[in-house]
Every structure is written in C-alpha cells, then in structure tokens.
Design an enzyme around this catalytic site. Structure first.
Site, PDB file in Angstrom:
ATOM      1  N   SER A  54       0.827  -1.210   0.000  1.00 41.51           N
ATOM      2  CA  SER A  54       0.000   0.000   0.000  1.00 41.51           C
ATOM      3  C   SER A  54       0.860   1.259   0.000  1.00 41.51           C
ATOM      4  CB  SER A  54      -0.915   0.021   1.217  1.00 41.51           C
ATOM      5  OG  SER A  54      -1.754  -1.103   1.229  1.00 41.51           O
TER       6      SER A  54
HETATM    7  N1  SAH Z   1      -0.260  -5.142   4.170  1.00 38.29           N
HETATM    8  C1  SAH Z   1       0.320  -5.516   2.915  1.00 38.29           C
HETATM    9  C2  SAH Z   1      -0.635  -5.238   1.789  1.00 38.29           C
HETATM   10  C3  SAH Z   1      -0.669  -6.359   0.842  1.00 38.29           C
HETATM   11  S1  SAH Z   1      -1.963  -6.333  -0.362  1.00 38.29           S
HETATM   12  C4  SAH Z   1       1.679  -4.879   2.711  1.00 38.29           C
HETATM   13  O1  SAH Z   1       2.065  -4.000   3.502  1.00 38.29           O
HETATM   14  O2  SAH Z   1       2.379  -5.278   1.788  1.00 38.29           O
HETATM   15  C5  SAH Z   1      -3.182  -7.349   0.398  1.00 38.29           C
HETATM   16  C6  SAH Z   1      -2.821  -8.784   0.639  1.00 38.29           C
HETATM   17  O3  SAH Z   1      -3.990  -9.440   1.134  1.00 38.29           O
HETATM   18  C7  SAH Z   1      -2.392  -9.559  -0.590  1.00 38.29           C
HETATM   19  O4  SAH Z   1      -1.112 -10.079  -0.402  1.00 38.29           O
HETATM   20  C8  SAH Z   1      -3.439 -10.664  -0.709  1.00 38.29           C
HETATM   21  O5  SAH Z   1      -2.917 -11.901  -1.172  1.00 38.29           O
HETATM   22  C9  SAH Z   1      -3.931 -10.782   0.720  1.00 38.29           C
HETATM   23  N2  SAH Z   1      -5.254 -11.408   0.889  1.00 38.29           N
HETATM   24  C10 SAH Z   1      -6.373 -11.246   0.133  1.00 38.29           C
HETATM   25  N3  SAH Z   1      -7.380 -11.995   0.621  1.00 38.29           N
HETATM   26  C11 SAH Z   1      -6.886 -12.636   1.728  1.00 38.29           C
HETATM   27  C12 SAH Z   1      -7.434 -13.560   2.658  1.00 38.29           C
HETATM   28  N4  SAH Z   1      -8.701 -14.008   2.572  1.00 38.29           N
HETATM   29  N5  SAH Z   1      -6.639 -14.005   3.654  1.00 38.29           N
HETATM   30  C13 SAH Z   1      -5.344 -13.599   3.766  1.00 38.29           C
HETATM   31  N6  SAH Z   1      -4.778 -12.735   2.904  1.00 38.29           N
HETATM   32  C14 SAH Z   1      -5.532 -12.253   1.897  1.00 38.29           C
END
Ligand code: SAH
Length: 217
Positions: free
Chosen positions: A67
C-alpha cells in the site's frame, strides 16, 4: 576492497514522513516515528527500491501490492494503538504494514493467503526486532481462533467483513478495513461494544481484493 554499503534511504524516508504523512494530517507521533524507522525499500524488489518512498503503491508479485505510505499510516493511526495491544492483520503481503504495527503494539498476528508472499514476508521480517510477529499462511476470512480475542483486526485487502472477525475481537476492540467492491473502497472502523457496534467511515481508497481460500504459489 570492501563492498559499498547498501543505501539506507534515510533522507527519502524522512521526506516521505514530512511531506506525505505529517503534511496530510497524520499527527500520531508514534506512527510517524515507526514509519521513519521501518526500511520500506527492503520490503520491495531491489529493482523498485528507489521508488519505495514515492507517494504510491508498488507491485510485490502475484498481482498484489504494497500500500501507498499514506494509507499505511492512515490505517495505523485509526487503530489508536497505545503499545499493549494484540493485533490481527489480514493480508500480510510483503510484511511492511506488519513491521510498522510491530513497533506500535505488543504482538502482531498476520495471515496471508498466497504461500510465496507469506514466505517472502517471513524473510523480510526475520530480524530480532520483529520477534513479536507471528505469521501464518491461510484464509484470513476465518480469523485466527487460537489467539483470539484480539484488541484490533486490520484488513489490508478490500471487500466485505467476514462474520467471524467481530467474534474474535474483545469488547471495546476495533475492526478496520477497506469496504466495498470493484476496486472502490472506503475505510470503515467498527468498534465492538457490549451491546452492539459503533461504525465510522473514513477515506475512499483502492485495494486489491479480499479473496477466499489459499493459493499455494
Ligand atoms: N499489508 C500488505 C498489503 C498487501 S496487499 C503490505 O504492507 O504489503 C493485500 C494482501 O492481502 C495480498 O497479499 C493478498 O494476497 C492478501 N489477501 C487477500 N485476501 C486474503 C485472505 N482471505 N486471507 C489472507 N490474505 C488475503
């Protein structure tokens, strides 16, 4: 001859804090200090390191993104952490938000559904300073019953709340997430009360989608 020292990016990081965060209303000094410390450039591919402190999200592989700094700060500030909390994060991604949280609360539990990202985050967070982080590869929609109840749950993928999340939060605790569909989300914070839920809507934003199940890639 010794290898040249890796750049520490301290100046771009401080500029990010001053120009993208403080100037836009992130005023929680603990959040600003944490974001001034965590080396964001080490959470992205080396080829993207020079853009790590830009005012945008960046790809982290598997179609996912880290993000934008402002959104990480904004969400963290909305959790109003005092230092003693146990926080569950859904969507570890590269582990950057996890690292920021780990400096601001007692323990962070974080779940990622994509195996390769989960492993990458584990590498990224493998330092003594992140000893208060627990990671798991799984479907975050199921929460993490074993360690519930949490003081807060933060969801870093956009969608709609899973029914179990509020059941895994203590009374007085909060669930913070980008709510909505089709890439149009709004941050919502729900506080669990003894007799209901208090709801507050904040910024419009765009997140990768919250998906069901686990991906073994
Ligand atoms: N907080 C992260 C943001 C990553 S983007 C950072 O700082 O990099 C959001 C993430 O949520 C992705 O990697 C995606 O694979 C994950 N995601 C989506 N649905 C999910 C679920 N049901 N359970 C766990 N992770 C999930």
């Amino acid at each position: 001859m010794p290898a040249p020292a890796a750049p520490s990016f301290m100046r771009p990081r401080q500029r990010m804090v001053d120009e993208q965060l403080r100037a836009r209303g992130i005023l929680d000094e603990r959040v600003l200090a944490a974001m001034a410390m965590v080396p964001r450039h080490l959470f992205v591919d080396a080829a993207l390191a020079s853009r790590a402190y830009h005012d945008c999200s960046l790809p982290i592989g598997e179609g996912q993104t880290i993000s934008q700094p402002y959104i990480v700060a904004r969400m963290t500030q909305l959790l109003e952490l005092g230092g003693g909390e146990r926080v569950l994060e859904i969507g570890t991604g590269c582990g950057y938000q996890t690292a920021v949280l780990s400096r601001l609360c007692r323990r962070v539990y974080s779940i990622e559904r994509i195996q390769s990202l989960h492993e990458r985050a584990r590498q990224n967070l493998r330092t003594a300073r992140h000893a208060n982080v627990m990671l798991k590869c799984g479907d975050g929609r199921l929460g993490w019953e074993e360690y519930a109840p949490f003081d807060a749950i933060i969801v870093t993928a956009g969608g709609f709340a899973s029914d179990v999340w509020l059941t895994q939060i203590r009374v007085g605790g909060v669930l913070l997430m980008p709510e909505g569909e089709g890439g149009e989300h709004r941050l919502v914070r729900r506080r669990k009360l003894a007799d209901g839920v208090e709801e507050c809507y904040f910024d419009a934003c765009t997140f990768v989608p919250l998906l069901d199940g686990v991906s073994h890639y």
